[in-house]
Scaffold this active site. Structure first.
Site, PDB file in Angstrom:
ATOM      1  N   HIS A  47       0.851  -1.186   0.000  1.00  0.00           N
ATOM      2  CA  HIS A  47       0.000   0.000   0.000  1.00  0.00           C
ATOM      3  C   HIS A  47       0.889   1.238   0.000  1.00  0.00           C
ATOM      4  O   HIS A  47       2.067   1.181   0.391  1.00  0.00           O
ATOM      5  CB  HIS A  47      -0.892   0.007   1.240  1.00  0.00           C
ATOM      6  CG  HIS A  47      -1.942  -1.041   1.230  1.00  0.00           C
ATOM      7  ND1 HIS A  47      -3.018  -1.016   2.090  1.00  0.00           N
ATOM      8  CD2 HIS A  47      -2.108  -2.155   0.472  1.00  0.00           C
ATOM      9  CE1 HIS A  47      -3.795  -2.061   1.867  1.00  0.00           C
ATOM     10  NE2 HIS A  47      -3.255  -2.772   0.887  1.00  0.00           N
ATOM     11  N   GLU A  49       1.015   3.811   1.933  1.00  0.00           N
ATOM     12  CA  GLU A  49       1.559   4.154   3.250  1.00  0.00           C
ATOM     13  C   GLU A  49       2.729   3.246   3.623  1.00  0.00           C
ATOM     14  O   GLU A  49       3.743   3.711   4.153  1.00  0.00           O
ATOM     15  CB  GLU A  49       0.465   4.058   4.324  1.00  0.00           C
ATOM     16  CG  GLU A  49      -0.701   5.009   4.123  1.00  0.00           C
ATOM     17  CD  GLU A  49      -1.822   4.424   3.272  1.00  0.00           C
ATOM     18  OE1 GLU A  49      -2.926   5.000   3.297  1.00  0.00           O
ATOM     19  OE2 GLU A  49      -1.625   3.402   2.578  1.00  0.00           O
ATOM     20  N   CYS A  77      -5.791   1.870   5.849  1.00  0.00           N
ATOM     21  CA  CYS A  77      -6.447   0.633   6.269  1.00  0.00           C
ATOM     22  C   CYS A  77      -5.868   0.221   7.627  1.00  0.00           C
ATOM     23  O   CYS A  77      -4.872   0.786   8.089  1.00  0.00           O
ATOM     24  CB  CYS A  77      -6.218  -0.459   5.220  1.00  0.00           C
ATOM     25  SG  CYS A  77      -4.533  -1.106   5.198  1.00  0.00           S
ATOM     26  N   CYS A  80      -2.091  -0.498   7.536  1.00  0.00           N
ATOM     27  CA  CYS A  80      -1.276   0.712   7.413  1.00  0.00           C
ATOM     28  C   CYS A  80      -1.319   1.556   8.686  1.00  0.00           C
ATOM     29  O   CYS A  80      -0.301   2.099   9.108  1.00  0.00           O
ATOM     30  CB  CYS A  80      -1.725   1.533   6.206  1.00  0.00           C
ATOM     31  SG  CYS A  80      -1.374   0.702   4.635  1.00  0.00           S
TER      32      CYS A  80
END
Length: 150
Positions: A47, A49, A77, A80
């Protein structure tokens, strides 16, 4: 946030992953800018992040990212947010919400950052809805591009 948006747009053009970008800043200095690379790397942990945290940690030579802020085009999420907490990032600023990403077809866990912060007794500061229109446009651009939803 503008850097995170630009990186996310780049990811959309390349079909690297979802329409998500992140930027980590310390004392007004940009430490890392990344976008989602889940599809390109075939790694569900890539992701925006997570990619930005990895870059910033490498740049600083430490896992401890205290006194930094992460700008994320969409609310992080749970994976993260956990990494943000463990990296000791002080503040997360997001544009769209987890619910917004879900409305565009992404397979989201419906756990808000505030809930994670409260349950985990985290000290991470949270600002939501920053540059929301621009961040929402990323999700719309992703849909229009025919990008894969996962």
């Amino acid at each position: 946030m503008r850097e995170a948006l630009a990186s996310a747009r780049q990811g959309i053009r390349k079909h690297d992953g979802g329409p998500f970008g992140a930027c980590i800043v310390k004392n007004r200095d940009i430490l890392a800018v990344a976008h989602n690379t889940v599809l390109r790397k075939q790694d569900p942990t890539c992701h925006a992040e997570m990619n930005a945290i990895r870059q910033a940690s490498k740049k600083l030579g430490t896992w401890n990212l205290s006194r930094t802020t992460i700008f994320s085009t969409t609310e992080p999420c749970p994976m993260c947010f956990g990494a943000i907490h463990w990296a000791r990032i002080g503040h997360v600023v997001s544009g769209t919400s987890i619910a917004d990403a879900e409305r565009f077809g992404f397979h989201e866990l419906r756990v808000k950052n505030e809930t994670l912060r409260r349950l985990g007794r985290s000290r991470v500061g949270i600002t939501k809805g920053f540059m929301r229109r621009d961040c929402l446009a990323l999700l719309e651009d992703w849909r229009a591009s025919g990008g894969e939803v996962y």
